[in-house]
Design a protein around this motif. Structure first.
Motif, short mmCIF file in Angstrom:
data_model
loop_
_atom_site.label_atom_id
_atom_site.label_comp_id
_atom_site.label_asym_id
_atom_site.label_seq_id
_atom_site.Cartn_x
_atom_site.Cartn_y
_atom_site.Cartn_z
N LEU A 111 31.47 -10.99 83.94
CA LEU A 111 31.96 -9.85 84.86
C LEU A 111 32.45 -10.22 86.15
N CYS A 112 31.88 -11.30 86.78
CA CYS A 112 32.66 -11.59 88.05
C CYS A 112 33.88 -12.34 87.94
N LYS A 113 34.05 -13.18 86.94
CA LYS A 113 35.29 -13.64 86.72
C LYS A 113 36.61 -12.58 86.48
N ILE A 114 36.10 -11.58 86.06
CA ILE A 114 37.29 -10.53 85.90
C ILE A 114 37.33 -9.57 87.08
N VAL A 115 35.96 -9.32 87.84
CA VAL A 115 36.34 -8.47 89.10
C VAL A 115 37.03 -9.30 90.10
N SER B 97 29.69 -12.74 93.39
CA SER B 97 28.92 -13.69 92.69
C SER B 97 27.60 -12.88 91.86
N PRO B 98 27.32 -13.37 90.70
CA PRO B 98 26.22 -12.82 89.98
C PRO B 98 24.89 -12.64 90.82
N ALA B 99 24.46 -11.28 90.64
CA ALA B 99 23.33 -10.74 91.46
C ALA B 99 22.23 -10.45 90.36
N TYR B 100 21.02 -10.85 90.52
CA TYR B 100 19.70 -10.54 89.76
C TYR B 100 18.63 -10.23 90.52
N ILE C 195 23.91 -7.76 79.87
CA ILE C 195 25.14 -7.78 80.65
C ILE C 195 25.50 -9.40 81.17
N ASP C 196 26.62 -9.80 80.61
CA ASP C 196 27.00 -11.07 81.34
C ASP C 196 27.73 -11.21 82.53
N ARG C 197 26.77 -11.40 83.54
CA ARG C 197 27.25 -10.87 84.91
C ARG C 197 28.25 -12.38 85.45
N ALA C 198 28.40 -13.43 84.97
CA ALA C 198 29.18 -14.50 85.14
C ALA C 198 30.65 -14.20 84.56
N PRO D 85 14.36 -13.01 88.87
CA PRO D 85 13.66 -11.85 88.21
C PRO D 85 13.60 -11.78 86.78
N PHE D 86 14.82 -12.16 86.20
CA PHE D 86 15.03 -12.23 84.70
C PHE D 86 16.24 -12.80 84.38
N GLN D 87 16.13 -13.22 83.08
CA GLN D 87 17.28 -14.06 82.58
C GLN D 87 18.23 -13.31 81.53
N GLU D 88 19.45 -13.33 81.67
CA GLU D 88 20.13 -12.82 80.59
C GLU D 88 20.01 -13.32 79.26
N ASN D 89 19.95 -12.41 78.10
CA ASN D 89 19.37 -12.96 76.77
C ASN D 89 20.06 -11.78 75.85
#
Length: 538
Positions: A321-325, A330-333, A316-319, A356-360
């Protein structure tokens, strides 16, 4: 471009509401008396009994109608309410609270220690459906009573006299004072509050309050009215005569009602309102101590495989996602909210440790292949349940598209009425389910405790002894720095190793507030607005 279009549509809808009253179904509006404000809130959900299955309605009602024993102000200082003092023993296992002798219910009868114990007793009865009952478990024998293993008479709560309430804890609890603002620690009048199922809580004749306002009228799905409690011990500091809460099914209707002056306050609106009201004093944008995330049901294959859970998180690309929402997210991990502050350092809790983790996406595809689903082949169609709200609908569609594009898997979307979504989640009737948690008290434990094996908000079938042990160690650790390190370790394990949730984003709250209202405060623990000390100028 999309958000500008949404803002344009919002203007058109407001235009319709002003000049074509038939465009929007009007709610019945009660008459205001004296100094009054009207607040638009979301749909009517849950019980108004602090020992019952509560939701947004109770949280809106209780901040003005009920006094907890004590709370904390924005500077972290104790603000005494129903209690006037307390003592604790050196081991921090015996907490004694002394109630105000002048405190009384809205009918004039005295508030007693037995009224606080009444809520606790009823919350420990599973039939009442309290979602907060696990926060009573620090009390001696509370968990065993809830599980039917011991009788209520063994509970570690004593009322030696009408003004004294004593809690005996199983172990030291460093955050016990923070728990006191939770519903299960609030009072309910012993005379009337018998069961969360009897209806006393929404009947003005029996729903007594010990706070600044009392329930004067309740019209299901329409509104409820609070009036000033002249018998309140601190009534001289209360300026409003009436607070009216009106229920709305969607954010659009709330914004329309504000524009047409049907309400004075509209909370948690869509981010497009930020553009419409930019630079205007009506706009109040606040940081919410809240996280939007997804629960995964560990009993639904293949979500029982940690590789699959990790793949979903990493894909999931949270950045994006947030641009659209919208601009209010703001992105949460993390599970702990982006804006929760460590009271001891003044810094955001999530920024005091690594992400905790990195998107990949590449690693996500590798993990899915390792789990037996190369390029998504053979992966079952999972259903994602979420409330039929604009923000959640936008979020669901983006997640569906990203998981298809990045993992070649299909997600079925199922929008639900808010109360239905709430009920399905608690019944663990889901594969993927939207969850939103706004902090109940100003400590990371309000989030991390929900993943404990015995927590009533653990809707994912998580049973993890290692995680439980970390959290239990933090509960008994009285050294602040060591305790917070344990909490960080627990979150890294749950979110960054086991991937028990899919965090999505943190939020700001977009609110509209009439310029004639003064004295609105923010609740430090949650970021929500509080109106008990508000005033109006004409």
């Amino acid at each position: 471009m999309r958000k500008r279009f949404v803002a344009f549509i919002l203007v058109i809808c407001i235009f319709c509401s002003v000049f074509a009253g038939g465009c929007i179904k009007r709610q019945k509006a009660p008459a205001a008396e004296g100094k009054s404000i009207t607040i638009a809130i979301g749909s009517d959900t849950g019980s108004m009994d602090p020992a019952g299955s509560i939701a947004l309605t109770f949280l809106s009602y209780s901040v003005s109608a009920l006094d907890e024993l004590l709370t904390f102000d924005e500077n972290g200082n104790i603000e005494y309410r129903a209690a006037q003092s307390y003592e604790v023993n050196e081991e921090k296992t015996i907490w004694t609270f002394h109630l105000r002798e002048e405190a009384c219910w809205s009918d004039g009868s005295a508030v007693t220690a037995a009224d606080f114990k009444n809520t606790i007793k009823r919350a420990l009865d599973p039939k009442n459906g309290s979602g907060y009952v696990s926060y009573l478990f620090p009390i001696q024998n509370a968990e065993e009573i809830y599980n039917g293993e011991l009788s209520y008479e063994s509970l570690g709560v004593e009322t030696p006299d009408e003004q004294t309430l004593v809690f005996y804890l199983e172990e030291p609890c460093a955050y016990f004072l923070d728990l006191l603002r939770l519903p299960v620690y609030m009072p309910s009048c012993e005379k009337y509050a018998d069961s969360a199922l009897s209806g006393w809580d929404k009947n003005p004749e029996t729903s007594l309050t010990n706070g600044p306002f009392f329930l004067a009228e309740y019209e299901p799905k329409q509104y409820f009215v609070l009036k000033k409690n002249e018998k309140y011990w601190n009534t001289d500091e209360i300026h409003l005569d009436t607070i009216i809460y009106r229920f709305f099914d969607d954010q659009q209707s709330m914004a329309n009602a504000y524009e047409t002056k049907e309400v004075d306050v509209a909370v948690s609106l869509q981010s497009a309102v930020m553009e419409l009201y930019e630079g205007k004093p009506d706009l109040l944008v606040t940081e919410l101590i809240a996280t939007r995330y997804i629960y995964l049901n560990l009993e639904a294959e293949p979500l029982d495989d940690v590789r699959v859970r990790e793949a979903l998180n990493l894909a999931i690309d949270r950045a994006e996602l947030c641009k659209i929402v919208g601009k209010d997210v703001s992105p949460a991990y993390n599970l702990v909210a982006n804006y929760m502050v460590n009271k001891n350092t003044g810094a955001y809790f999530v920024e005091e440790d690594k992400q905790p983790f990195q998107e990949n996406k590449e690693r996500a595809r590798e993990l899915l292949a390792e789990a037996g689903y190369p390029d998504g082949e053979g992966f079952p169609v999972l259903t994602y349940k979420y409330p039929a709200l604009e923000m959640d609908s936008d979020t669901a569609q983006v997640i569906q598209e990203q998981l298809k594009q990045n993992l070649n898997i299909d997600i079925e979307l199922k929008a639900q009425e808010l109360q239905t979504n709430y009920a399905d989640r608690h019944a663990k009737d889901f594969e993927l389910c939207r969850m939103n948690w706004t902090a109940d008290f100003a400590d990371p434990y309000t989030y991390l405790s929900m993943l404990l094996s015995n927590n009533s908000y653990n809707c994912s079938h998580i049973q993890d002894e290692k995680y439980d042990a970390l959290i239990r160690r933090s509960e008994m650790e009285l050294d602040v720095n060591k305790r917070f390190q344990l909490l960080h370790e627990a979150e890294q394990y749950a979110v960054g190793e086991q991937f028990y949730i899919i965090p999505l984003y943190g939020m700001k709250s977009c609110n509209l507030v009439s310029r004639r209202i003064t004295g609105i405060r923010q609740i430090p623990a949650s970021g929500a607005l509080e109106y008990r000390y508000a005033d109006v100028t004409e």
